[in-house]
Enzyme design. Structure first.
Site, PDB file in Angstrom:
ATOM      1  N   ALA A  32      -3.790   4.826 -90.436  1.00 21.36           N
ATOM      2  CA  ALA A  32      -4.836   3.500 -90.867  1.00 21.36           C
ATOM      3  C   ALA A  32      -6.286   4.296 -90.700  1.00 21.36           C
ATOM      4  O   ALA A  32      -6.206   5.347 -89.852  1.00 21.36           O
ATOM      5  CB  ALA A  32      -4.758   2.435 -90.016  1.00 21.36           C
ATOM      6  N   GLY A  75      -0.230   4.062 -88.746  1.00 22.39           N
ATOM      7  CA  GLY A  75      -0.032   3.428 -89.975  1.00 22.39           C
ATOM      8  C   GLY A  75       0.769   4.243 -91.041  1.00 22.39           C
ATOM      9  O   GLY A  75       1.700   3.644 -91.692  1.00 22.39           O
ATOM     10  N   GLU A  94      -1.571   5.656 -81.704  1.00 20.87           N
ATOM     11  CA  GLU A  94      -2.560   4.710 -81.303  1.00 20.87           C
ATOM     12  C   GLU A  94      -3.098   4.547 -79.876  1.00 20.87           C
ATOM     13  O   GLU A  94      -4.348   4.335 -79.908  1.00 20.87           O
ATOM     14  CB  GLU A  94      -1.979   2.988 -81.670  1.00 20.87           C
ATOM     15  CG  GLU A  94      -1.828   3.138 -83.008  1.00 20.87           C
ATOM     16  CD  GLU A  94      -0.599   3.526 -83.705  1.00 20.87           C
ATOM     17  OE1 GLU A  94       0.099   4.196 -83.270  1.00 20.87           O
ATOM     18  OE2 GLU A  94      -0.184   3.059 -84.974  1.00 20.87           O
ATOM     19  N   GLU A 113       4.509   3.841 -89.849  1.00 20.94           N
ATOM     20  CA  GLU A 113       4.877   2.705 -90.078  1.00 20.94           C
ATOM     21  C   GLU A 113       5.200   2.403 -91.385  1.00 20.94           C
ATOM     22  O   GLU A 113       6.363   1.634 -91.674  1.00 20.94           O
ATOM     23  CB  GLU A 113       3.944   1.454 -89.590  1.00 20.94           C
ATOM     24  CG  GLU A 113       3.794   1.865 -88.026  1.00 20.94           C
ATOM     25  CD  GLU A 113       2.615   1.172 -87.537  1.00 20.94           C
ATOM     26  OE1 GLU A 113       1.382   1.300 -87.645  1.00 20.94           O
ATOM     27  OE2 GLU A 113       2.787   0.154 -86.434  1.00 20.94           O
TER      28      GLU A 113
END
Ligand code: HXC
Length: 260
Positions: A66, A111, A134, A114
């Site tokens: 992300a 992200g 993260e 994911e």
């Protein structure tokens, strides 16, 4: 076809979706997530598309996570909305009837990992590096990674990988069952498209139903999963594809499936 940050190329029943923000290693800004949501919904509705391959542009990254610059200034409420927006996307990919293959062409982190895990399976290039870093940023996975990795890898491997934030090489990811195949970078997307084309030649309703049976069955007891499988199996006998597939076999010709 495409949007500001996505390239879409549809050929012979297969859509190739390329996340195109190479300057920031294809990081998932809110706007990219919105474009992905919109594009997956459009591909799902498009009769000309039977399977999807998703990859990243450039030779370095699938998606490096992300967008950290965007997240850096979020408060808790904004972070919740952000996580839920990403989760809506990964849930959409996981539950849409059409199969989606991730072609991981470099870093798939946070992200990005994911997003790859939301797909039905993953092929990776030899240079790929995967993980959920993260905790190195003082946060934790938020687009489903903690749940998906715990189920896919088991608690111990998921714990170690996520608590350390370390990256797996493509070979390690294959050994751990995260990726199905490791390929030279130059062959990766071609091979994923080839597999997608093979799937696209099959009865799409059957593929969609078994995608659902496998996904939902993983959350059921085995006997409940078997019941569910038999109901979906039987429902296919009201389809044109079942008549076409079996008729073609009997008549010794290639089936012409319509997904109906
Ligand atoms: C924003 C990013 C980015 C990211 C890389 N960039 N990853 N920008 N968000 N996730 C940018 C860099 O700032 C840099 O921009 C450019 O891309 C190239 O990256 P470099 O770091 O210079 O490349 P390199 O040295 O080769 O290192 C590659 C890397 C590193 C190891 C992948 O970029 C990295 O660690 N990125 C962050 C990985 C990460 O922590 N991902 C998880 C994010 S959290 P400039 O302008 O300097 O050229 C997450 C949460 C998901 O994903 C759940 C939310 C709810």
């Amino acid at each position: 076809m495409g949007t500001e940050n996505l390239l879409v190329d549809i050929k012979d029943g297969v859509a190739l979706l390329t996340i195109n923000r190479p300057k920031v290693l294809n990081a998932l800004h809110t706007s990219v997530i919105a474009e992905l949501q919109e594009t997956f919904e459009a591909l799902n509705a498009n009769q000309a598309v039977k399977a999807v391959v998703i990859t990243g542009s450039g030779e370095k990254a699938f998606v490096a996570g992300a967008d950290i610059a965007e997240m850096a200034v979020m408060d808790a409420q904004q972070a919740l909305v952000f996580a839920r927006t990403g989760q809506k996307l990964v849930n959409y990919i996981g539950t849409m009837p059409k199969p989606v293959i991730a072609a991981v062409n470099g870093f798939a982190l946070g992200g990005g990992m994911e997003l790859a895990l939301a797909c039905d399976f993953i092929y990776a290039s030899e240079n790929a590096k995967m993980g959920l870093p993260e905790v190195t940023l003082g946060i934790m996975p938020g687009f489903g990674g903690s749940q998906k990795f715990a189920r896919l890898l088991g608690r111990s491997r998921a714990n170690e990988l996520i608590f350390t934030g370390k990256m797996l090489t493509a070979a390690e990811a294959k050994e751990w069952g995260i990726v199905n195949a490791v390929l030279p970078l130059a062959e990766l997307v071609g091979k994923a498209l080839e597999t997608a084309a093979r799937i696209a030649g099959n009865g799409l309703l059957g593929v969609a139903h078994v995608k659902e049976a496998i996904r939902r069955g993983l959350d059921m007891t085995e006997p409940d999963g078997m019941d569910y499988e038999s109901v979906l199996f039987a429902s296919l006998f009201a389809s044109r594809d079942q008549k076409e597939g079996m008729g073609a076999f009997v008549e010794k010709r290639k089936p012409n499936f319509t997904g109906s």
